[in-house]
Scaffold this motif. Structure first.
Motif, mmCIF file in Angstrom:
data_model
loop_
_atom_site.group_PDB
_atom_site.id
_atom_site.type_symbol
_atom_site.label_atom_id
_atom_site.label_comp_id
_atom_site.label_asym_id
_atom_site.label_seq_id
_atom_site.Cartn_x
_atom_site.Cartn_y
_atom_site.Cartn_z
ATOM 1 N N ALA A 129 -3.893 1.552 -38.644
ATOM 2 C CA ALA A 129 -2.970 0.567 -38.430
ATOM 3 C C ALA A 129 -1.853 0.879 -37.768
ATOM 4 N N ALA A 130 -1.377 2.337 -37.922
ATOM 5 C CA ALA A 130 -0.004 2.662 -37.524
ATOM 6 C C ALA A 130 -0.017 3.482 -36.054
ATOM 7 N N ARG A 131 -1.224 3.618 -35.648
ATOM 8 C CA ARG A 131 -1.397 4.341 -34.459
ATOM 9 C C ARG A 131 -1.503 3.554 -33.121
ATOM 10 N N GLY A 132 -0.809 3.866 -32.045
ATOM 11 C CA GLY A 132 -1.224 3.217 -30.717
ATOM 12 C C GLY A 132 -1.963 4.217 -29.882
ATOM 13 N N ASP A 133 -1.729 4.303 -28.393
ATOM 14 C CA ASP A 133 -2.444 5.334 -27.675
ATOM 15 C C ASP A 133 -1.800 6.615 -27.672
ATOM 16 N N LEU A 134 -2.161 7.194 -29.007
ATOM 17 C CA LEU A 134 -1.574 8.549 -29.184
ATOM 18 C C LEU A 134 -1.711 9.675 -28.418
ATOM 19 N N ALA A 135 -3.288 9.522 -28.156
ATOM 20 C CA ALA A 135 -3.837 10.750 -27.255
ATOM 21 C C ALA A 135 -3.098 10.785 -26.008
ATOM 22 N N LYS A 136 -2.708 9.588 -25.262
ATOM 23 C CA LYS A 136 -2.160 9.594 -23.874
ATOM 24 C C LYS A 136 -0.785 10.056 -24.184
ATOM 25 N N GLY A 137 -0.092 9.543 -25.163
ATOM 26 C CA GLY A 137 1.398 9.949 -25.244
ATOM 27 C C GLY A 137 1.436 11.542 -25.549
ATOM 28 N N LEU A 138 0.614 12.100 -26.172
ATOM 29 C CA LEU A 138 0.572 13.497 -26.483
ATOM 30 C C LEU A 138 0.440 14.346 -25.584
ATOM 31 N N ALA A 139 -0.410 13.956 -24.487
ATOM 32 C CA ALA A 139 -0.781 14.472 -23.260
ATOM 33 C C ALA A 139 0.637 14.386 -22.502
#
Length: 263
Positions: free
Chosen positions: A219-229
């Motif tokens: 529920a809380a997560r957007g596109d986290l993987a892209k942001g972390l990269a």
């Protein structure tokens, strides 16, 4: 009670609760490469341990975790730095994606990588002396362990910008209304309160607790993987820049000088 052997932390279990204590108190538990690896190993093992229902993480001494060990940072090559950041991504995932709920018991400073670790936890209890911050801007850098992405998700963009762009170090009590910190308690009650919550959660059906954790994370997560990269790419550029190298070296030299005076 059982205890696992590590060099930079300890893992103690009692019943269905595990307590991970960061143990580099003379460095305010600043994270070096060894600690990073041991945190990853400990949390990955606990995630798979069916005898554990909840985890408490805390620090020894006056600090929870005062970020990365900048003296080690200053000695890293670009390749070393990139490897450290990549390993950090795995470490934070071992906490955030752990099958067991993770409760942070903030006994002191949680700065830089320390606040990034807090942002990965499911519940946060702090004592009245605890302070949090993401001061990487003071080194001409940005956070590299998810600080830019998770702070926005948990605090909102404007609050996150205030922390990130000023490098402010803020009392834990100021994060209660944001929801990041659940409770602030007296120092002598910190561990008893964290353990009380851990035992309460660990007593519930494991599959239901794991399901709840996965649902709230989704529920809380957007596109986290892209942001972390993106975060790692920008940090790598800044670390290699002239001002980044200069400020990291200056910080490391000042830290070494203070340590020399203390000895």
């Amino acid at each position: 009670m059982t205890k696992e052997a590590y060099q930079t932390l300890s893992v103690e279990t009692s019943g269905r609760v595990a307590v991970v204590t960061l143990r580099r108190a003379d460095q305010l538990n600043a994270m070096n490469k060894r600690m990073q690896g041991e945190i990853t190993a400990a949390f990955e093992a606990l995630s798979q341990d069916e005898g554990i229902g909840a985890i408490v993480v805390t620090g020894e001494g006056r600090g929870f975790m005062a970020g990365a060990d900048i003296k080690e940072y200053a000695a890293q090559t670009g390749a070393d730095f990139d490897a450290f950041q990549a390993a950090g991504t795995r470490m934070y995932a071992a906490i955030e994606d752990n099958r067991k709920p993770v409760i942070a018991a903030l006994n002191g400073y949680a700065l830089g990588g320390g606040m990034e670790l807090v942002l990965c936890c499911d519940i946060v209890i702090a004592n009245q002396f605890a302070k949090l911050g993401l001061p990487e801007i003071k080194l001409g850098l940005v956070p590299g362990g998810g600080g830019t992405q998770r702070s926005v998700a948990k605090l909102g963009r404007n609050r996150a910008n205030m922390l990130l762009m000023t490098g402010a170090i803020v009392p834990a009590s100021e994060f209660v209304d944001t929801g990041l910190v659940n409770e602030v308690v007296d120092a002598e009650k910190l561990m008893s309160r964290a353990l009380e919550l851990a035992e309460m959660i660990a007593a519930e059906p494991p599959a239901a607790i794991e399901g709840l954790k996965r649902l709230t994370a989704h529920a809380a997560r957007g596109d986290l993987a892209k942001g972390l990269a993106m975060e790692r790419d920008i940090l790598g550029e800044l670390y290699r820049s002239e001002i980044g190298q200069k400020r990291v070296r200056e910080f490391a030299e000042k830290s070494a000088a203070r340590a020399g005076k203390a000895n």
